[in-house]
Design a protein around this motif. Structure first.
Motif, PDB file in Angstrom:
ATOM      1  N   LEU A  93     -13.327  17.863 -96.312  1.00 43.96           N
ATOM      2  CA  LEU A  93     -12.026  17.028 -97.259  1.00 43.96           C
ATOM      3  C   LEU A  93     -12.572  17.513 -98.742  1.00 43.96           C
ATOM      4  O   LEU A  93     -11.824  18.167 -99.522  1.00 43.96           O
ATOM      5  CB  LEU A  93     -11.935  15.686 -96.975  1.00 43.96           C
ATOM      6  N   PRO A  94     -13.754  16.854 -99.357  1.00 42.80           N
ATOM      7  CA  PRO A  94     -14.030  17.023-100.448  1.00 42.80           C
ATOM      8  C   PRO A  94     -14.519  18.546-100.725  1.00 42.80           C
ATOM      9  O   PRO A  94     -13.906  18.876-101.916  1.00 42.80           O
ATOM     10  CB  PRO A  94     -15.233  16.163-100.793  1.00 42.80           C
ATOM     11  N   VAL A 136      -2.859  18.682-101.041  1.00 43.93           N
ATOM     12  CA  VAL A 136      -1.919  17.694-100.641  1.00 43.93           C
ATOM     13  C   VAL A 136      -1.133  17.823 -99.539  1.00 43.93           C
ATOM     14  O   VAL A 136      -0.876  16.844 -98.588  1.00 43.93           O
ATOM     15  CB  VAL A 136      -0.905  17.518-101.970  1.00 43.93           C
ATOM     16  N   ALA A 137      -0.488  18.931 -99.360  1.00 41.23           N
ATOM     17  CA  ALA A 137       0.160  19.486 -98.103  1.00 41.23           C
ATOM     18  C   ALA A 137      -0.639  19.130 -97.152  1.00 41.23           C
ATOM     19  O   ALA A 137      -0.292  18.547 -95.831  1.00 41.23           O
ATOM     20  CB  ALA A 137       0.641  20.877 -98.083  1.00 41.23           C
ATOM     21  N   ILE A 138      -1.912  19.604 -96.891  1.00 39.53           N
ATOM     22  CA  ILE A 138      -2.511  19.781 -95.796  1.00 39.53           C
ATOM     23  C   ILE A 138      -3.060  18.047 -95.505  1.00 39.53           C
ATOM     24  O   ILE A 138      -2.943  17.722 -94.215  1.00 39.53           O
ATOM     25  CB  ILE A 138      -4.011  20.271 -95.998  1.00 39.53           C
ATOM     26  N   LEU A 151      -2.810  17.490 -91.457  1.00 31.52           N
ATOM     27  CA  LEU A 151      -3.495  16.368 -90.725  1.00 31.52           C
ATOM     28  C   LEU A 151      -2.920  15.335 -89.949  1.00 31.52           C
ATOM     29  O   LEU A 151      -3.344  14.947 -88.772  1.00 31.52           O
ATOM     30  CB  LEU A 151      -4.490  15.564 -91.670  1.00 31.52           C
ATOM     31  N   PRO A 152      -1.866  14.624 -90.321  1.00 27.61           N
ATOM     32  CA  PRO A 152      -0.934  13.763 -89.334  1.00 27.61           C
ATOM     33  C   PRO A 152      -0.586  14.590 -87.948  1.00 27.61           C
ATOM     34  O   PRO A 152      -0.980  14.043 -87.153  1.00 27.61           O
ATOM     35  CB  PRO A 152       0.167  13.200 -90.115  1.00 27.61           C
ATOM     36  N   LEU A 153      -0.197  15.673 -88.065  1.00 30.94           N
ATOM     37  CA  LEU A 153      -0.021  16.544 -86.937  1.00 30.94           C
ATOM     38  C   LEU A 153      -1.182  16.944 -85.911  1.00 30.94           C
ATOM     39  O   LEU A 153      -1.134  16.841 -84.802  1.00 30.94           O
ATOM     40  CB  LEU A 153       0.596  17.612 -87.261  1.00 30.94           C
ATOM     41  N   VAL A 170      -2.604  14.076-108.017  1.00 30.86           N
ATOM     42  CA  VAL A 170      -2.462  13.584-106.378  1.00 30.86           C
ATOM     43  C   VAL A 170      -3.343  14.113-105.555  1.00 30.86           C
ATOM     44  O   VAL A 170      -3.797  13.169-104.749  1.00 30.86           O
ATOM     45  CB  VAL A 170      -0.916  14.049-106.199  1.00 30.86           C
ATOM     46  N   ALA A 171      -3.806  15.122-105.585  1.00 29.93           N
ATOM     47  CA  ALA A 171      -4.698  15.737-104.726  1.00 29.93           C
ATOM     48  C   ALA A 171      -6.267  14.844-104.867  1.00 29.93           C
ATOM     49  O   ALA A 171      -6.688  14.632-103.869  1.00 29.93           O
ATOM     50  CB  ALA A 171      -5.135  17.141-105.135  1.00 29.93           C
TER      51      ALA A 171
END
Length: 322
Positions: free
Chosen positions: A17-18, A34-36, A41-43, A99-100
């Motif tokens: 992640l970082p 942000v999209a990932i 990730l939820p999927l 946001v990211a």
């Protein structure tokens, strides 16, 4: 594959992640990160399903208990990259970088939370400074008070049945802030000095950012707001409906037993066990109570739509509190 999935080495995956955030921000693609985080990730979390990243009895060569330490440094580096890129970014890029880094910082809070419960003075001090950078300078004191007063809304995190997340986040942050600086919250009626030090460092950091460039100051405020919102939303998920006025069981929080959520957030989902023994290392935690119907990455979306959240959780909470 199954053996590796049940291995403690899986926790090292969280460092993706970082490092991924730093690379994508550096090449000017913060919105991809942000999209990932918010959609991919939820999927994946839902597809991988339930499980325990540390359930296997496999001999390890890597010290998985050091993951939060490395994550903290990698996260700080990613935020540094974000500040560097924000100084010359266009408005849309500045928002994307903020946001990211905010979403990344929210995941970092799970790792910093682990460090703040460690007995070593050094890691507690590291976590204190990191909380300042994350925009939550009073987090450690607020969290300690939350543990002593779990279920009491005066100390934040807990929301009564029927309270939407939009009405909870600001109130919880403010309640934790007031409680942290109130001498009545402490047995000796003395507010810890470190709180004033952290508040000073937070304001100093903001002033330095503003003096360097206004974009960096906006970046700092922006990612802190996003991070705090997600952190408070997670606290909302963990303690929804379990306020002290209604709580009649030993269950103080909702658990999350989805594999990827606990892998990336160092078993933060086993929250009831953490409340029963806050000194237990994350590797020793396991599910003890009622679980949320999804992982953290999916349930965050559910909280944003109160009717959906209430339909999923109110019946569960009422059954638990009978």
């Amino acid at each position: 594959m199954i053996c590796w999935r049940n291995s403690r080495q899986a926790f090292w995956l969280s460092l993706i992640l970082p490092s991924g955030a730093a690379v994508l921000i550096l090449v000017g693609r913060p919105w991809i990160f942000v999209a990932i985080m918010l959609f991919v990730l939820p999927l994946i979390d839902a597809a991988m399903g339930r499980g325990d990243p540390r359930s296997g009895q496999i001999i390890e060569n890597l010290n998985a208990d050091q993951v939060p330490c490395w994550f903290a440094f990698a996260w700080a580096s990613a935020v540094g990259v974000g500040a560097y890129r924000a100084s010359t970014a266009s408005l849309i890029q500045l928002i994307g970088i903020s946001v990211a880094c905010g979403v990344l910082s929210a995941t970092a809070m799970a790792h910093l939370h682990e460090l703040t419960h460690r007995p070593g003075r050094m890691w507690q001090e590291v976590s204190e400074i990191a909380f300042v950078i994350a925009g939550y300078p009073h987090y450690r004191a607020a969290h300690q008070l939350h543990h002593r007063n779990v279920g009491n809304q005066r100390f934040g995190s807990t929301a009564r049945l029927g309270t939407p997340v939009w009405g909870h986040v600001g109130r919880s942050y403010w309640a934790a802030l007031i409680a942290s600086f109130s001498r009545h919250s402490y047995p000796d009626c003395k507010v810890p000095f470190r709180l004033f030090r952290n508040a000073f460092l937070f304001l100093l950091l903001l002033c330095v950012a503003a003096l360097l460039q206004w974009r960096i100051a906006i970046f700092y405020i922006g990612y802190a707001v996003v991070s705090v919102f997600i952190v408070e939303a997670v606290g909302y998920m963990q303690h929804y409906g379990l306020d002290s006025n209604r709580l009649r069981t030993e269950i103080t929080s909702w658990d999350v037993d989805f594999w990827l959520s606990n892998c990336l957030l160092v078993n933060n989902g086993f929250h009831n066990a953490h409340h029963r023994d806050d000194e237990a290392p994350f590797l020793n935690l396991h599910a003890q109570s009622m679980t949320l119907p999804g992982g953290y990455f999916q349930m965050l979306w559910a909280t944003l739509f109160p009717p959906l959240w209430f339909s999923m959780m109110n019946r569960r909470a009422k059954a638990l509190l009978r």
